[in-house]
Design a protein around this motif. Structure first.
Motif, short mmCIF file in Angstrom:
data_model
loop_
_atom_site.label_atom_id
_atom_site.label_comp_id
_atom_site.label_asym_id
_atom_site.label_seq_id
_atom_site.Cartn_x
_atom_site.Cartn_y
_atom_site.Cartn_z
N ALA A 250 -28.39 -12.10 -26.13
CA ALA A 250 -28.98 -11.67 -24.87
C ALA A 250 -29.67 -10.32 -25.00
O ALA A 250 -30.67 -10.05 -24.32
N TYR A 251 -29.15 -9.47 -25.87
CA TYR A 251 -29.70 -8.13 -26.06
C TYR A 251 -30.71 -8.05 -27.20
O TYR A 251 -31.40 -7.04 -27.36
N LEU A 252 -30.78 -9.10 -28.01
CA LEU A 252 -31.57 -9.04 -29.24
C LEU A 252 -33.04 -8.69 -29.03
O LEU A 252 -33.58 -7.87 -29.78
N PRO A 253 -33.74 -9.25 -28.04
CA PRO A 253 -35.16 -8.89 -27.90
C PRO A 253 -35.38 -7.38 -27.71
O PRO A 253 -36.29 -6.81 -28.30
N LEU A 254 -34.53 -6.74 -26.90
CA LEU A 254 -34.69 -5.30 -26.70
C LEU A 254 -34.27 -4.53 -27.95
O LEU A 254 -34.92 -3.54 -28.33
N ALA A 255 -33.19 -4.97 -28.60
CA ALA A 255 -32.75 -4.31 -29.84
C ALA A 255 -33.85 -4.38 -30.90
O ALA A 255 -34.12 -3.40 -31.61
N ARG A 256 -34.48 -5.54 -31.00
CA ARG A 256 -35.59 -5.70 -31.95
C ARG A 256 -36.73 -4.77 -31.60
O ARG A 256 -37.30 -4.10 -32.46
N PHE A 257 -37.08 -4.70 -30.31
CA PHE A 257 -38.20 -3.86 -29.87
C PHE A 257 -37.91 -2.39 -30.13
O PHE A 257 -38.81 -1.62 -30.48
N GLU A 258 -36.64 -2.01 -29.98
CA GLU A 258 -36.25 -0.61 -30.19
C GLU A 258 -36.30 -0.21 -31.66
O GLU A 258 -36.30 0.99 -31.97
N GLN A 259 -36.33 -1.16 -32.56
CA GLN A 259 -36.33 -0.85 -33.99
C GLN A 259 -37.71 -0.63 -34.57
O GLN A 259 -37.86 -0.52 -35.79
N GLN A 260 -38.72 -0.52 -33.75
CA GLN A 260 -40.07 -0.28 -34.26
C GLN A 260 -40.16 1.07 -34.97
O GLN A 260 -39.79 2.10 -34.38
N PRO A 261 -40.65 1.11 -36.20
CA PRO A 261 -40.80 2.40 -36.89
C PRO A 261 -41.71 3.33 -36.11
O PRO A 261 -42.78 2.94 -35.65
N GLY A 262 -41.25 4.57 -35.94
CA GLY A 262 -42.05 5.57 -35.25
C GLY A 262 -41.92 5.57 -33.74
O GLY A 262 -42.26 6.55 -33.09
N LEU A 263 -41.42 4.46 -33.18
CA LEU A 263 -41.30 4.36 -31.72
C LEU A 263 -39.85 4.21 -31.27
O LEU A 263 -39.55 4.37 -30.08
N GLY A 264 -38.97 3.87 -32.20
CA GLY A 264 -37.61 3.50 -31.83
C GLY A 264 -36.87 4.52 -30.99
O GLY A 264 -36.27 4.18 -29.96
N LEU A 265 -36.92 5.79 -31.39
CA LEU A 265 -36.19 6.81 -30.66
C LEU A 265 -36.80 7.03 -29.27
O LEU A 265 -36.08 7.22 -28.29
N ALA A 266 -38.12 6.99 -29.18
CA ALA A 266 -38.78 7.15 -27.89
C ALA A 266 -38.39 6.01 -26.94
O ALA A 266 -38.14 6.23 -25.75
N ILE A 267 -38.30 4.80 -27.46
CA ILE A 267 -37.89 3.66 -26.65
C ILE A 267 -36.44 3.82 -26.20
O ILE A 267 -36.10 3.58 -25.04
N ARG A 268 -35.58 4.24 -27.11
CA ARG A 268 -34.17 4.42 -26.77
C ARG A 268 -34.01 5.49 -25.69
O ARG A 268 -33.27 5.32 -24.72
N LYS A 269 -34.71 6.61 -25.86
CA LYS A 269 -34.60 7.68 -24.88
C LYS A 269 -35.18 7.26 -23.52
O LYS A 269 -34.62 7.60 -22.46
N TYR A 270 -36.26 6.53 -23.55
CA TYR A 270 -36.83 6.05 -22.28
C TYR A 270 -35.82 5.16 -21.55
O TYR A 270 -35.61 5.29 -20.34
N THR A 271 -35.18 4.28 -22.30
CA THR A 271 -34.21 3.36 -21.69
C THR A 271 -32.99 4.11 -21.18
O THR A 271 -32.48 3.83 -20.08
N LEU A 272 -32.51 5.07 -21.96
CA LEU A 272 -31.36 5.87 -21.51
C LEU A 272 -31.70 6.67 -20.24
O LEU A 272 -30.87 6.79 -19.33
#
Length: 307
Positions: free
Chosen positions: A244-266
């Motif tokens: 259920a979480y895999l699509p977002l987890a995959r999206f968050e693992q993008q090189p160069g964008l991952g931390l920005a995506i994680r912080k946006y979601t948090l």
């Protein structure tokens, strides 16, 4: 706080470092973040990891962040601090500071200059000498460090250095490495194996013998549920939750964008006040934010169906 041991299991969440829009550390968000991680079921925290923007902090800022998080944790779970640095002087200085504050142990990644098996073993032998009786985590992250550490080399380090109590397994995905280390007779003493890569391979890693995760994801409750369900031998249910979480987890693992995506979601979840990255670092575009929002909506819909 008790020292980190080879019995470590569950989920050690890699904590982000919250910043105000002007780049100053947001200590109030640090407090909310700690509360959230513990309420989500984290069995430990890891601070100043590579995804915690550790290289962007001064030594004094690093000490202040660790002190704030340890004060908020109040000994409820072990806190590991990343102390990787080009030289042993920096490693020693930061280690002494955080252990005096109450950290449970430290994490050390190999420098990119290491090439041979003997160089890797010699490096960690020297690390153990510098750290003394401080327990440490060997961070095996070849995608970032460029250092390939074979299972037999990890076994040499663990078997020879009793203060190496945990492997942060972060190969991609490196599942055979876990199996090799868990094979009978390879290790002469216990070793905790906690995995990284944003939890992207957590079900397979748990099935191979990992003890849990030491990584970040904007929904750490997913990793907690998966690890707990595997402990209960409910692998099918664990896979359903993970999927259920895999699509977002995959999206968050993008090189160069991952931390920005994680912080946006948090920040979207109200856990930190701002999704600011300290420079160098750029905010997400409106298009990327919209994609994250869409994935979260689909994730929430699927979780309701599962429950």
């Amino acid at each position: 706080m008790p020292a980190l041991t080879a019995d470590a299991k569950g989920v050690f969440v890699i904590a982000v470092t919250p910043f105000h829009p002007d780049g100053q550390i947001d200590m109030e968000s640090c407090d909310r973040m700690v509360d959230f991680y513990l309420e989500a079921g984290a069995t430990g925290l890891t601070v100043l990891g590579m995804m915690g923007e550790a290289p962007k902090l001064t030594i004094e800022e690093s000490r202040e962040v660790v002190a704030r998080i340890l004060a908020r944790v109040e000994g409820r779970v072990p806190v590991v601090v990343g102390v990787s640095a080009p030289g042993f002087a920096q490693i020693d200085t930061l280690t002494r500071a955080v252990m005096d504050l109450g950290a449970a142990g430290v994490m050390v990644a190999p420098p990119g200059s290491l090439r041979t098996d003997d160089q890797i073993v010699n490096y960690y032998t020297q690390v153990a000498e510098v750290l003394g009786n401080v327990p440490f985590v060997l961070q095996d992250f070849p995608l970032v460090t460029g250092v390939q550490i074979a299972p037999k080399v990890i076994a040499r380090i663990v078997n020879n250095l009793p203060t190496c109590v945990c492997l942060k397994h972060e190969d991609w995905p490196g599942l055979e490495k876990i199996s090799a280390l868990r094979a009978e007779g390879v290790l002469t003493r216990p070793l905790s194996i906690l995995c990284g890569n944003g939890g992207l391979f957590l079900p397979e890693e748990m099935a191979r013998g990992a003890d849990g995760a030491m990584t970040g994801f904007a929904y750490p409750e997913m990793m907690v549920q998966v690890a707990n369900l595997y402990d209960k031998r409910e692998a099918s249910r664990a896979q359903d939750i993970f999927d259920a979480y895999l699509p977002l987890a995959r999206f968050e693992q993008q090189p160069g964008l991952g931390l920005a995506i994680r912080k946006y979601t948090l920040a979207r979840r109200g856990i930190i006040a701002h999704d600011t990255l300290r420079r160098p670092g750029s905010p997400l575009t409106d298009a990327t934010r919209a994609e994250v929002d869409r994935l979260i909506a689909r994730q929430e819909k699927r979780l309701k169906e599962l429950n």
